[in-house]
Motif scaffolding. Sequence first.
Motif, PDB file in Angstrom:
ATOM      1  N   MET A 216       0.838  -1.180   0.156  1.00 51.98           N
ATOM      2  CA  MET A 216      -0.081   0.075   0.224  1.00 51.98           C
ATOM      3  C   MET A 216       0.813   1.202   0.044  1.00 51.98           C
ATOM      4  N   ARG A 220       0.199   4.175  -2.558  1.00 49.98           N
ATOM      5  CA  ARG A 220      -0.072   5.678  -2.270  1.00 49.98           C
ATOM      6  C   ARG A 220       1.008   6.424  -2.773  1.00 49.98           C
ATOM      7  N   PRO A 240      -5.356   7.156  -5.273  1.00 55.68           N
ATOM      8  CA  PRO A 240      -4.843   6.162  -4.273  1.00 55.68           C
ATOM      9  C   PRO A 240      -4.865   6.833  -2.593  1.00 55.68           C
ATOM     10  N   ARG A 241      -4.460   7.990  -2.711  1.00 59.30           N
ATOM     11  CA  ARG A 241      -4.513   8.713  -1.188  1.00 59.30           C
ATOM     12  C   ARG A 241      -5.768   8.593  -0.709  1.00 59.30           C
ATOM     13  N   LEU A 244      -7.488   5.317  -0.001  1.00 58.39           N
ATOM     14  CA  LEU A 244      -6.644   4.558   1.197  1.00 58.39           C
ATOM     15  C   LEU A 244      -7.207   5.443   2.622  1.00 58.39           C
ATOM     16  N   THR A 245      -7.255   6.847   2.211  1.00 54.74           N
ATOM     17  CA  THR A 245      -7.620   7.427   3.497  1.00 54.74           C
ATOM     18  C   THR A 245      -9.062   7.450   3.987  1.00 54.74           C
ATOM     19  N   LEU A 256      -9.024  -3.198   3.502  1.00 45.75           N
ATOM     20  CA  LEU A 256      -8.000  -2.297   3.906  1.00 45.75           C
ATOM     21  C   LEU A 256      -7.765  -2.475   5.308  1.00 45.75           C
ATOM     22  N   LEU A 260      -3.789  -2.961   6.897  1.00 46.08           N
ATOM     23  CA  LEU A 260      -2.973  -1.912   7.362  1.00 46.08           C
ATOM     24  C   LEU A 260      -2.682  -2.063   8.571  1.00 46.08           C
TER      25      LEU A 260
END
Length: 260
Positions: A216, A220, A240-241, A244-245, A256, A260
């Motif tokens: 990841m 990112r 992506p950011r 992922l956030t 995810l 993570l």
Amino acid sequence: MSTAQSGVTPMVQAEGVCKSFGALPVLKGISLQVQPGEVTCLIGPSGSGKSTFLRCVNHLEKINAGRLRVDGELIGYRERGGRLYEMSPRDAAKQRREIGMVFQHFNLFPHRTVLANVIEAPMLVKGQSRDQAVARAQELLAKVGLANKADAYPAQLSGGQQQRVAIARALAMEPKLMLFDEPTSALDPELVGDVLAVMQDLAQAGMTMVVVTHEMGFAREVADQLVFMADGVVVEKGDPREMLTDPQHERTQAFLSKLL
Ligand code: ADP
Ligand code: MG
């Protein structure tokens, strides 16, 4: 960079791509685009169809429905009067030659040196002279940090070094698109970074790449687009950011949170 440029022919354009193995539907209408010079990371649980999708892009698998184009050209088929006709194996091989692929298990020829591994296809398939192929191979080995390993045999290298040879070997064919299928999943953790660094350099040099990965951090930092697949469909895709956030879909969140 944006994935929504208009007027540019996408490097990869999948529209409603379906693929079954016998009665088992594995890809159930995949639509996505990869713009030239951009990196797309493909993530998702095991069995969701990521490898199958990559293999379809390379025409190692034939799709059952939909349209799959690379650089504007239908993969594996010709379209005439709204109908599709399968391409000759020779034409399909020609298309495949322009698409580099790197696998989890690097599949180098064990009884040949690093250099011999890299020059084989350019000489055999592209008809390059030995001198030409060797000169280019040396450049590429330098690029992946293995200039001094040309005469080594694969077994004398670490997994990470072997994978970097596999990348150099794919690049020796001057592909317009590179597909990576979990290129670091088989490596010891301390060897992953060098391979990802080579891939990042390649991305920065403008190569169009589709990367199936669980890394990841790489997604990112390097990807322009992140695509989350599950059960043969694209569940969510985007920046992506942002994804992922703040994943929008429950399935993406669940996937995810386990990673993570
Ligand atoms: P992923 O790469 O996301 O883990 P795959 O594309 O490898 O997923 O596999 C998706 C599904 O397709 C799995 O259920 C797998 O068993 C099945 N599958 C893949 N290749 C074949 C094949 N050649 N024949 C039959 N089933 C296959
Ligand atoms: Mg896979």
